[in-house]
Design a protein around this motif. Structure first.
Motif, PDB file in Angstrom:
ATOM      1  N   GLU A   1       1.062  -1.101  -0.086  1.00 37.38           N
ATOM      2  CA  GLU A   1       0.215  -0.022  -0.027  1.00 37.38           C
ATOM      3  C   GLU A   1       1.036   1.173  -0.082  1.00 37.38           C
ATOM      4  O   GLU A   1       0.791   2.153  -0.901  1.00 37.38           O
ATOM      5  CB  GLU A   1      -0.726   0.145   1.075  1.00 37.38           C
ATOM      6  CG  GLU A   1      -2.321   0.904   0.734  1.00 37.38           C
ATOM      7  CD  GLU A   1      -2.980   0.462   0.321  1.00 37.38           C
ATOM      8  OE1 GLU A   1      -3.297   1.273  -1.085  1.00 37.38           O
ATOM      9  OE2 GLU A   1      -2.885  -0.697  -0.039  1.00 37.38           O
ATOM     10  N   ARG A   2       2.270   1.337   0.858  1.00 39.88           N
ATOM     11  CA  ARG A   2       2.846   2.481   0.790  1.00 39.88           C
ATOM     12  C   ARG A   2       3.705   2.794  -0.633  1.00 39.88           C
ATOM     13  O   ARG A   2       4.096   3.916  -0.575  1.00 39.88           O
ATOM     14  CB  ARG A   2       3.624   1.753   2.050  1.00 39.88           C
ATOM     15  CG  ARG A   2       4.661   3.243   2.679  1.00 39.88           C
ATOM     16  CD  ARG A   2       4.948   3.085   4.337  1.00 39.88           C
ATOM     17  NE  ARG A   2       6.520   1.670   4.059  1.00 39.88           N
ATOM     18  CZ  ARG A   2       6.118   0.994   4.469  1.00 39.88           C
ATOM     19  NH1 ARG A   2       5.118   0.609   5.202  1.00 39.88           N
ATOM     20  NH2 ARG A   2       6.901  -0.426   4.476  1.00 39.88           N
ATOM     21  N   ALA A   3       3.979   1.567  -1.088  1.00 39.94           N
ATOM     22  CA  ALA A   3       5.008   1.613  -2.520  1.00 39.94           C
ATOM     23  C   ALA A   3       3.350   2.861  -3.822  1.00 39.94           C
ATOM     24  O   ALA A   3       4.111   2.937  -4.287  1.00 39.94           O
ATOM     25  CB  ALA A   3       5.154   0.732  -2.624  1.00 39.94           C
ATOM     26  N   LEU A   4       2.109   2.001  -3.595  1.00 41.72           N
ATOM     27  CA  LEU A   4       1.740   1.855  -4.118  1.00 41.72           C
ATOM     28  C   LEU A   4       1.141   3.940  -4.228  1.00 41.72           C
ATOM     29  O   LEU A   4       1.335   4.670  -5.395  1.00 41.72           O
ATOM     30  CB  LEU A   4       0.040   1.614  -4.376  1.00 41.72           C
ATOM     31  CG  LEU A   4       0.242  -0.160  -4.464  1.00 41.72           C
ATOM     32  CD1 LEU A   4      -0.627  -1.230  -4.640  1.00 41.72           C
ATOM     33  CD2 LEU A   4       1.153  -0.028  -6.247  1.00 41.72           C
ATOM     34  N   ALA A   5       0.972   4.209  -3.238  1.00 35.96           N
ATOM     35  CA  ALA A   5       0.935   4.951  -2.704  1.00 35.96           C
ATOM     36  C   ALA A   5       1.982   6.790  -2.862  1.00 35.96           C
ATOM     37  O   ALA A   5       1.874   7.709  -3.447  1.00 35.96           O
ATOM     38  CB  ALA A   5       0.315   5.429  -1.156  1.00 35.96           C
ATOM     39  N   GLY A   6       3.814   5.663  -2.661  1.00 34.83           N
ATOM     40  CA  GLY A   6       4.636   6.637  -2.572  1.00 34.83           C
ATOM     41  C   GLY A   6       4.454   7.117  -4.622  1.00 34.83           C
ATOM     42  O   GLY A   6       4.919   8.166  -5.140  1.00 34.83           O
ATOM     43  N   LEU A   7       4.773   5.984  -5.438  1.00 32.72           N
ATOM     44  CA  LEU A   7       4.263   6.148  -6.220  1.00 32.72           C
ATOM     45  C   LEU A   7       3.059   6.761  -6.962  1.00 32.72           C
ATOM     46  O   LEU A   7       3.486   7.645  -8.050  1.00 32.72           O
ATOM     47  CB  LEU A   7       4.026   4.362  -7.811  1.00 32.72           C
ATOM     48  CG  LEU A   7       5.271   3.816  -6.926  1.00 32.72           C
ATOM     49  CD1 LEU A   7       4.565   2.195  -7.780  1.00 32.72           C
ATOM     50  CD2 LEU A   7       6.822   3.882  -7.830  1.00 32.72           C
ATOM     51  N   LEU A   8       2.427   6.628  -6.764  1.00 37.15           N
ATOM     52  CA  LEU A   8       1.364   7.389  -6.977  1.00 37.15           C
ATOM     53  C   LEU A   8       1.651   9.006  -6.905  1.00 37.15           C
ATOM     54  O   LEU A   8       1.550   9.950  -7.297  1.00 37.15           O
ATOM     55  CB  LEU A   8      -0.277   7.767  -6.625  1.00 37.15           C
ATOM     56  CG  LEU A   8      -0.480   6.067  -6.946  1.00 37.15           C
ATOM     57  CD1 LEU A   8      -1.885   5.315  -6.529  1.00 37.15           C
ATOM     58  CD2 LEU A   8      -1.280   6.241  -8.750  1.00 37.15           C
ATOM     59  N   GLY A   9       2.472   9.460  -5.719  1.00 34.94           N
ATOM     60  CA  GLY A   9       2.596  10.535  -5.037  1.00 34.94           C
ATOM     61  C   GLY A   9       3.421  10.839  -6.232  1.00 34.94           C
ATOM     62  O   GLY A   9       3.770  12.146  -6.286  1.00 34.94           O
ATOM     63  N   ASP A  10       4.276   9.869  -6.590  1.00 32.29           N
ATOM     64  CA  ASP A  10       5.521  10.668  -7.388  1.00 32.29           C
ATOM     65  C   ASP A  10       4.946  11.222  -8.461  1.00 32.29           C
ATOM     66  O   ASP A  10       6.181  11.760 -10.037  1.00 32.29           O
ATOM     67  CB  ASP A  10       6.825   9.527  -7.037  1.00 32.29           C
ATOM     68  CG  ASP A  10       7.585  10.036  -6.000  1.00 32.29           C
ATOM     69  OD1 ASP A  10       7.054  10.413  -4.646  1.00 32.29           O
ATOM     70  OD2 ASP A  10       8.244   8.899  -5.759  1.00 32.29           O
ATOM     71  N   GLY A  11       4.237  10.316  -9.012  1.00 32.66           N
ATOM     72  CA  GLY A  11       3.972  10.476 -10.156  1.00 32.66           C
ATOM     73  C   GLY A  11       3.933   9.587 -11.405  1.00 32.66           C
ATOM     74  O   GLY A  11       3.834   9.885 -12.384  1.00 32.66           O
ATOM     75  N   LEU A  12       4.408   8.609 -10.775  1.00 27.81           N
ATOM     76  CA  LEU A  12       5.045   7.588 -11.383  1.00 27.81           C
ATOM     77  C   LEU A  12       4.030   6.564 -11.933  1.00 27.81           C
ATOM     78  O   LEU A  12       4.765   5.771 -13.502  1.00 27.81           O
ATOM     79  CB  LEU A  12       5.964   6.651 -10.834  1.00 27.81           C
ATOM     80  CG  LEU A  12       7.611   7.540 -10.972  1.00 27.81           C
ATOM     81  CD1 LEU A  12       8.192   6.695  -9.807  1.00 27.81           C
ATOM     82  CD2 LEU A  12       7.848   7.121 -11.946  1.00 27.81           C
ATOM     83  N   ALA A  13       2.683   6.451 -11.216  1.00 28.06           N
ATOM     84  CA  ALA A  13       2.095   6.336 -12.122  1.00 28.06           C
ATOM     85  C   ALA A  13       0.128   6.946 -11.286  1.00 28.06           C
ATOM     86  O   ALA A  13       0.511   8.011 -10.962  1.00 28.06           O
ATOM     87  CB  ALA A  13       1.721   4.257 -10.989  1.00 28.06           C
ATOM     88  N   GLU A  14      -0.767   6.501 -11.903  1.00 29.44           N
ATOM     89  CA  GLU A  14      -1.969   6.825 -11.755  1.00 29.44           C
ATOM     90  C   GLU A  14      -2.677   6.086 -12.288  1.00 29.44           C
ATOM     91  O   GLU A  14      -2.917   4.837 -12.670  1.00 29.44           O
ATOM     92  CB  GLU A  14      -1.832   8.507 -12.666  1.00 29.44           C
ATOM     93  CG  GLU A  14      -1.796   7.992 -13.582  1.00 29.44           C
ATOM     94  CD  GLU A  14      -2.328   9.105 -15.338  1.00 29.44           C
ATOM     95  OE1 GLU A  14      -2.248  10.232 -14.989  1.00 29.44           O
ATOM     96  OE2 GLU A  14      -2.773   8.591 -16.641  1.00 29.44           O
ATOM     97  N   LEU A  15      -3.924   5.780 -11.120  1.00 31.63           N
ATOM     98  CA  LEU A  15      -5.376   5.377 -10.685  1.00 31.63           C
ATOM     99  C   LEU A  15      -6.328   5.703 -11.264  1.00 31.63           C
ATOM    100  O   LEU A  15      -6.890   7.171 -11.624  1.00 31.63           O
ATOM    101  CB  LEU A  15      -5.225   5.310  -9.086  1.00 31.63           C
ATOM    102  CG  LEU A  15      -6.307   4.467  -9.146  1.00 31.63           C
ATOM    103  CD1 LEU A  15      -5.829   2.956  -9.381  1.00 31.63           C
ATOM    104  CD2 LEU A  15      -6.272   4.402  -7.467  1.00 31.63           C
ATOM    105  N   GLN A  16      -6.371   5.445 -12.905  1.00 31.50           N
ATOM    106  CA  GLN A  16      -7.660   5.073 -13.357  1.00 31.50           C
ATOM    107  C   GLN A  16      -8.678   4.613 -13.549  1.00 31.50           C
ATOM    108  O   GLN A  16      -8.573   3.219 -12.789  1.00 31.50           O
ATOM    109  CB  GLN A  16      -7.516   5.084 -14.857  1.00 31.50           C
ATOM    110  CG  GLN A  16      -6.079   5.836 -15.572  1.00 31.50           C
ATOM    111  CD  GLN A  16      -7.149   7.324 -16.051  1.00 31.50           C
ATOM    112  OE1 GLN A  16      -7.801   7.490 -16.400  1.00 31.50           O
ATOM    113  NE2 GLN A  16      -5.778   8.877 -16.213  1.00 31.50           N
ATOM    114  N   PRO A  17     -10.023   5.129 -13.526  1.00 30.03           N
ATOM    115  CA  PRO A  17     -10.890   3.685 -13.107  1.00 30.03           C
ATOM    116  C   PRO A  17     -10.621   2.095 -13.797  1.00 30.03           C
ATOM    117  O   PRO A  17     -11.061   1.602 -12.769  1.00 30.03           O
ATOM    118  CB  PRO A  17     -12.414   4.384 -14.027  1.00 30.03           C
ATOM    119  CG  PRO A  17     -11.864   5.537 -14.259  1.00 30.03           C
ATOM    120  CD  PRO A  17     -10.984   5.766 -14.522  1.00 30.03           C
TER     121      PRO A  17
END
Length: 341
Positions: free
Chosen positions: A318-334
């Motif tokens: 969870e922390r890793a995913l949140a970090g990636l999203l926060g860094d802009g390396l990933a984004e969450l689409q529907p």
DNA sequence: GATACGTGGCA
DNA sequence: TTGCCAAGTAT
């Protein structure tokens, strides 16, 4: 320029009661004056430097900038193929700037530190919006670009624009530590004293300063290496304060970069999945093994299996995913997680 | 100033 | 096998 032959460092060593006999003035007297050092190292560079594409005269400032970002904490041999393909695909900043950032991250491949890809893309955008699509040539302008710090700004200004810059990277720091200061390794953090020393060692002319920077860097990369330096191949070993002092060991042990079981490892495994994915990845796939889901996810099976083999605790994932999203390396689409559009 | 941040090769 | 290390930057 202050002609400190580095006599000061040598003298300090010689005055120290703990210094071996080899560091006494008679041994240090072999030290060459700065202009002789310049000539010796520059000559060595002429016949020993690697032929790297970003050193070719036809290489553009953009090519140099891309190489410098890629080479941050990354060996040359791994950069070469990625750099070549990158410049073929995006020969100018504008070519990259009109792509989604995720394309840069994908093309970055396994170079590591993928945030660099994101920043390089952002730098291309900034170059287009603020500099008419041309890589700027001065240190302050370069420093404004995302992902460009003090070293990279100096390196690009020097190697792409021929400016006289105090270039200080890990190779140069190590050469200076040994040659001038008599230490096995540079201090753990870059000090003002080191910058002063580097500035004083720099030849006066622009052209000669560029050659000196490249030569010292190359010596550090090929001869004056961190582990088992090849002192018998060194063109300035006769002037080396560290050799003269009897090769004293490092006064500290560098703290290793942990890896196994870290968030970084999980982030890396997630990124490997996203790089391969051709469509958004449902978040459940990161949490549960494909076998539990009753189907084989197309294309991403192998990196996904590698991720699950890490057996990371849910909160770490969870922390890793949140970090990636926060860094802009990933984004969450529907439809799920994907590289940035 | 200390810490986080990828990846793979080599001793 | 484990640990070190590779052209650093941003916080």
């Amino acid at each position: 320029m202050a002609l400190i032959y580095y006599a000061e460092s040598i003298k300090a060593l010689a005055d120290s009661p703990t210094v071996p006999a080899a560091a006494r003035p008679e041994a240090a007297s072999a030290a060459l004056p700065l202009p002789a050092l310049h000539e010796a190292l520059t000559n060595w560079f002429e016949s020993n430097a690697r032929e790297l594409p970003w050193r070719a005269t036809e290489c553009t400032p953009w090519g140099v900038l891309v190489s410098e970002i890629m080479l941050q904490q990354t060996p040359v041999v791994r950069v070469l193929p990625v750099w070549t393909e990158w410049l073929r695909r995006w020969p100018e900043p504008a070519d990259l700037a009109r792509e989604p950032a995720g394309e840069a991250v994908r093309a970055w491949g396994r170079l590591g530190y993928p945030r660099r890809a994101l920043r390089l893309h952002a730098a291309a955008v900034a170059i287009c919006s603020d500099h008419g699509g041309e890589v700027p040539g001065t240190h302050p302008e370069l420093l404004e670009l995302p992902g460009v710090g003090s070293y990279t700004a100096a390196a690009v200004a020097a190697f792409a624009f021929g400016r006289r810059e105090t270039v200080v990277d890990t190779n140069i720091r190590r050469v200076h530590a040994r040659l001038f200061s008599g230490s096995a390794l540079p201090s753990q953090s870059l000090t003002a004293a080191e910058m002063r020393l580097a500035a004083q060692a720099l030849p006066d002319g622009a052209g000669s300063s560029v050659r000196w920077n490249a030569s010292v860097m190359e010596l550090g990369a090929l001869v004056c290496t961190a582990r088992s330096p090849k002192c018998r191949q060194c063109p300035v070993s006769g002037s080396c304060a560290w050799l003269a002092a009897g090769e004293p060991p490092p006064t500290y042990t560098p703290k290793g970069q942990s890896w196994h079981g870290t968030d970084r490892q999980v982030r890396g495994a997630v990124m490997a999945v996203l790089r391969v994915a051709e469509s958004p990845v449902a978040p459940e796939l990161f949490q549960r093994a494909p076998a539990d889901l009753g189907f084989e996810p197309a294309g991403i099976g192998i990196p996904l299996a590698a991720l699950h083999r890490l057996n990371a605790p849910p909160e770490q994932l969870e922390r890793a995913l949140a970090g990636l999203l926060g860094d802009g390396l990933a984004e969450l689409q529907p439809a799920g997680l994907q590289l940035p559009a």
